[in-house]
Design a protein around this motif. Structure first.
Motif, PDB file in Angstrom:
ATOM      1  N   ARG A 159       0.832  -1.203   0.000  1.00 27.11           N
ATOM      2  CA  ARG A 159       0.000   0.000   0.000  1.00 27.11           C
ATOM      3  C   ARG A 159       0.870   1.258   0.000  1.00 27.11           C
ATOM      4  N   ARG A 160       1.969   1.205   0.739  1.00 30.33           N
ATOM      5  CA  ARG A 160       2.876   2.355   0.767  1.00 30.33           C
ATOM      6  C   ARG A 160       3.558   2.538  -0.583  1.00 30.33           C
ATOM      7  N   PHE A 207      -2.415 -24.438   8.526  1.00 30.15           N
ATOM      8  CA  PHE A 207      -3.514 -23.468   8.459  1.00 30.15           C
ATOM      9  C   PHE A 207      -3.054 -22.260   7.655  1.00 30.15           C
ATOM     10  N   ALA A 208      -3.699 -22.027   6.512  1.00 27.90           N
ATOM     11  CA  ALA A 208      -3.343 -20.894   5.660  1.00 27.90           C
ATOM     12  C   ALA A 208      -4.583 -20.403   4.933  1.00 27.90           C
ATOM     13  N   GLY A 209      -4.526 -19.162   4.483  1.00 23.91           N
ATOM     14  CA  GLY A 209      -5.635 -18.573   3.753  1.00 23.91           C
ATOM     15  C   GLY A 209      -5.784 -19.180   2.364  1.00 23.91           C
ATOM     16  N   ALA A 210      -6.952 -18.985   1.782  1.00 22.16           N
ATOM     17  CA  ALA A 210      -7.255 -19.478   0.429  1.00 22.16           C
ATOM     18  C   ALA A 210      -7.833 -18.327  -0.392  1.00 22.16           C
ATOM     19  N   PRO A 211      -7.660 -18.364  -1.712  1.00 19.57           N
ATOM     20  CA  PRO A 211      -6.937 -19.371  -2.496  1.00 19.57           C
ATOM     21  C   PRO A 211      -5.437 -19.084  -2.531  1.00 19.57           C
ATOM     22  N   ASP A 212      -4.659 -20.104  -2.921  1.00 21.51           N
ATOM     23  CA  ASP A 212      -3.222 -19.907  -3.095  1.00 21.51           C
ATOM     24  C   ASP A 212      -2.977 -18.928  -4.239  1.00 21.51           C
ATOM     25  N   VAL A 213      -1.912 -18.146  -4.118  1.00 24.65           N
ATOM     26  CA  VAL A 213      -1.680 -17.042  -5.049  1.00 24.65           C
ATOM     27  C   VAL A 213      -0.191 -16.707  -5.063  1.00 24.65           C
ATOM     28  N   SER A 214       0.266 -16.020  -6.083  1.00 25.62           N
ATOM     29  CA  SER A 214       1.649 -15.536  -6.109  1.00 25.62           C
ATOM     30  C   SER A 214       1.732 -14.201  -5.376  1.00 25.62           C
ATOM     31  N   TRP A 215       2.948 -13.810  -5.012  1.00 25.48           N
ATOM     32  CA  TRP A 215       3.123 -12.489  -4.392  1.00 25.48           C
ATOM     33  C   TRP A 215       2.636 -11.387  -5.344  1.00 25.48           C
ATOM     34  N   ALA A 216       2.932 -11.544  -6.627  1.00 21.26           N
ATOM     35  CA  ALA A 216       2.538 -10.519  -7.605  1.00 21.26           C
ATOM     36  C   ALA A 216       1.018 -10.384  -7.683  1.00 21.26           C
ATOM     37  N   ARG A 220      -1.569  -7.340  -6.670  1.00 23.80           N
ATOM     38  CA  ARG A 220      -2.603  -6.785  -7.551  1.00 23.80           C
ATOM     39  C   ARG A 220      -3.942  -6.647  -6.824  1.00 23.80           C
ATOM     40  N   GLU A 221      -4.274  -7.645  -6.007  1.00 28.21           N
ATOM     41  CA  GLU A 221      -5.528  -7.573  -5.256  1.00 28.21           C
ATOM     42  C   GLU A 221      -5.461  -6.483  -4.186  1.00 28.21           C
ATOM     43  N   ILE A 222      -4.312  -6.335  -3.556  1.00 24.20           N
ATOM     44  CA  ILE A 222      -4.133  -5.263  -2.562  1.00 24.20           C
ATOM     45  C   ILE A 222      -4.358  -3.903  -3.219  1.00 24.20           C
ATOM     46  N   PHE A 223      -3.753  -3.713  -4.390  1.00 21.06           N
ATOM     47  CA  PHE A 223      -3.908  -2.434  -5.095  1.00 21.06           C
ATOM     48  C   PHE A 223      -5.365  -2.211  -5.507  1.00 21.06           C
ATOM     49  N   GLU A 270     -11.461 -11.592   1.625  1.00 20.39           N
ATOM     50  CA  GLU A 270     -12.421 -10.957   2.536  1.00 20.39           C
ATOM     51  C   GLU A 270     -11.698 -10.317   3.715  1.00 20.39           C
ATOM     52  N   SER A 271     -10.717 -11.022   4.264  1.00 14.83           N
ATOM     53  CA  SER A 271      -9.959 -10.472   5.388  1.00 14.83           C
ATOM     54  C   SER A 271      -9.141  -9.270   4.964  1.00 14.83           C
ATOM     55  N   LEU A 272      -8.639  -9.296   3.725  1.00  9.29           N
ATOM     56  CA  LEU A 272      -7.888  -8.151   3.211  1.00  9.29           C
ATOM     57  C   LEU A 272      -8.755  -6.903   3.194  1.00  9.29           C
TER      58      LEU A 272
END
Length: 281
Positions: A159-160, A207-216, A220-223, A270-272
């Motif tokens: 975000r920064r 225990f991990a969030g879903a779905p699996d994704v790349s950092w990139a 993109r979803e964060i942006f 959703e958590s994001l």
């Protein structure tokens, strides 16, 4: 009363929201570089359960500070586990996907071969081994890519940077499940609750969030959710060298924790949204 080791970390701060009545032990009360202090605190407080949400998590720094990383990630959890076993109380410990070498593409389950790539993963694995050896009632929860509105994490960094730059290069060949710290905290509390009710419960879990994704693609979803629009260029890990090697495959098979505790993988998208709302407030 539940005793939580950790006060300022992402998971500890979420635990404080969910369980304000718990006792949170920071460095002033139990410095993890002095494991005997951790055991003494457990003996003095005699809690109903213990959650260890503290760790040496500076992955790159650990490469040059192995002795401290081992004290915090191996010796302190061992002291906690031994103390809990002696009192007959449940011990919940948070571990990491870094115990694996990240090869292949299949999600790893709890029986998969471990092979850490660096000091952080190695010391966390040693901690797991000492907890098992201590006996008693324990649960280890391996997780990955933790994020929240607190501390330093990928979401806050993106975000920064996304607000400062028009173009970003982000690693695209590491795949994993971003995991909200709030979900880890809720899972740890639920495991502790069920373990108190049933002495047969416990063990090693993913225990991990879903779905699996790349950092990139995570970026993109964060942006997108933040209303930012920098151009993202996918790059390989080789183009972004770091002191400690990262697992390329951080996918975790989380079926066991749902089967045994009824805890399902959270949708990190959703958590994001909730984290971004908090950061924007």
């Amino acid at each position: 009363m539940i005793l939580v080791f950790g006060r300022t970390g992402q998971v500890a701060q979420e635990l404080a929201r969910l369980a304000p009545g718990a006792h949170f032990a920071g460095r002033d009360e139990a410095d993890l570089t002095h494991p005997d202090d951790c055991a003494a605190l457990i003996g003095r407080l005699r809690p109903a359960a213990v959650i260890n949400a503290a760790a040496y998590t500076a992955v790159d720094k650990a490469e040059g500070d192995e002795s401290t990383a081992r004290l915090v990630n191996r010796n302190a959890p061992e002291a906690m586990a031994v103390a809990c076993a002696g009192l007959g109380i449940p011990f919940v410990h948070i571990s990491t996907d870094y115990v694996f070498d990240g090869s292949g593409e299949a999600p790893r389950d709890e029986s998969a071969q471990t092979a850490p790539l660096g000091v952080y993963g190695a010391t966390k694995l040693e901690g797991e081994d000492t907890i098992r050896a201590a006996g008693g009632q324990w649960a280890i929860m391996r997780t990955s890519w933790v994020f929240s509105a607190h501390g330093n994490n990928f979401v806050k960094t993106m975000r920064r940077l996304g607000a400062e730059r028009d173009r970003l290069t982000i690693v695209a060949d590491q795949i994993g499940g971003p995991t909200p710290a709030a979900a880890i905290a809720a899972a740890a509390l639920e495991m502790a609750r069920q373990m108190q009710a049933d002495p047969a419960k416990g063990g090693l879990y993913h225990f991990a969030g879903a779905p699996d994704v790349s950092w990139a693609d995570f970026a993109r979803e964060i942006f997108a959710q933040s209303g930012l629009s920098p151009q993202v260029e996918d790059i390989p890990t080789s183009a972004y060298p770091t002191p400690a090697r990262r697992p390329a495959n951080s996918r975790l098979n989380c079926a066991a924790i749902e089967r045994d505790f009824g805890i399902a993988r959270p949708d990190w998208r959703e958590s994001l949204a909730a984290v971004i709302k908090e950061l924007s407030a």
